[in-house]
Design a protein around this motif. Sequence first.
Motif, PDB file in Angstrom:
ATOM      1  N   ALA A   1      11.580   2.303  12.526  1.00 20.61           N
ATOM      2  CA  ALA A   1      11.184   2.735  11.178  1.00 20.61           C
ATOM      3  C   ALA A   1      10.128   1.800  10.614  1.00 20.61           C
ATOM      4  O   ALA A   1      10.248   0.582  10.746  1.00 20.61           O
TER       5      ALA A   1
ATOM      6  N   ALA B   1      13.671   8.574  12.339  1.00 18.97           N
ATOM      7  CA  ALA B   1      14.960   9.220  12.057  1.00 18.97           C
ATOM      8  C   ALA B   1      15.574   9.821  13.326  1.00 18.97           C
ATOM      9  O   ALA B   1      16.788   9.898  13.453  1.00 18.97           O
TER      10      ALA B   1
ATOM     11  N   LEU C   1       9.371   2.117   3.914  1.00 15.04           N
ATOM     12  CA  LEU C   1       9.189   3.544   3.666  1.00 15.04           C
ATOM     13  C   LEU C   1      10.495   4.280   3.930  1.00 15.04           C
ATOM     14  O   LEU C   1      11.244   3.924   4.831  1.00 15.04           O
ATOM     15  N   GLY C   2      10.736   5.334   3.157  1.00 18.91           N
ATOM     16  CA  GLY C   2      11.889   6.182   3.373  1.00 18.91           C
ATOM     17  C   GLY C   2      11.454   7.628   3.508  1.00 18.91           C
ATOM     18  O   GLY C   2      10.451   8.039   2.924  1.00 18.91           O
ATOM     19  N   LEU C   3      12.181   8.388   4.284  1.00 15.71           N
ATOM     20  CA  LEU C   3      11.836   9.787   4.542  1.00 15.71           C
ATOM     21  C   LEU C   3      11.785  10.605   3.250  1.00 15.71           C
ATOM     22  O   LEU C   3      10.840  11.361   3.030  1.00 15.71           O
ATOM     23  N   GLY C   4      12.781  10.440   2.391  1.00 13.00           N
ATOM     24  CA  GLY C   4      12.781  11.181   1.123  1.00 13.00           C
ATOM     25  C   GLY C   4      11.585  10.833   0.258  1.00 13.00           C
ATOM     26  O   GLY C   4      10.954  11.708  -0.333  1.00 13.00           O
ATOM     27  N   HIS C   5      11.272   9.539   0.190  1.00 14.36           N
ATOM     28  CA  HIS C   5      10.111   9.091  -0.584  1.00 14.36           C
ATOM     29  C   HIS C   5       8.831   9.725  -0.057  1.00 14.36           C
ATOM     30  O   HIS C   5       7.997  10.207  -0.826  1.00 14.36           O
ATOM     31  N   GLU C   6       8.681   9.729   1.258  1.00 10.46           N
ATOM     32  CA  GLU C   6       7.442  10.260   1.841  1.00 10.46           C
ATOM     33  C   GLU C   6       7.348  11.769   1.661  1.00 10.46           C
ATOM     34  O   GLU C   6       6.270  12.308   1.432  1.00 10.46           O
TER      35      GLU C   6
ATOM     36  N   LEU D   1       8.070   8.511  10.143  1.00  9.45           N
ATOM     37  CA  LEU D   1       9.440   8.427   9.626  1.00  9.45           C
ATOM     38  C   LEU D   1      10.371   9.428  10.293  1.00  9.45           C
ATOM     39  O   LEU D   1      11.549   9.127  10.528  1.00  9.45           O
TER      40      LEU D   1
END
Length: 111
Positions: free
Chosen positions: A58, A52, A62-67, A48
């Motif tokens: 990507a 970014a 999935l999202g960076l904050g979630h991970e 991620l």
Amino acid sequence: MELSEITKRAMRVHGLYDKLNLAKHGRTWSRHDFVLGFVGDVGDLAKLTQAADGIRPAPPGLGLGHELADCLWSVVVIAELYGIDLEAEFTMTMRQLEESITGEREQGATR
């Protein structure tokens, strides 16, 4: 949210996963299983951050904050499972790093 609140919530979710894994697989995760799960989360985090930074596409869903939150959850749960006072260890480690960095900067200034 304080670390103690984060820890309580993380352990509640850990308990929910225990129930789910017991129902689905007939067993709960061991401490080692949590560490392996964390390694997978770190791999996802690496992908991620590359996405970014435009290095790779990507991964879907999935999202960076979630991970990052998944990684934090894993660290908190692993610390609890091994009986580590994460807040105390973090405080001590940051103090040591600050002292080390300050010492190196001061040595560099005198050269």
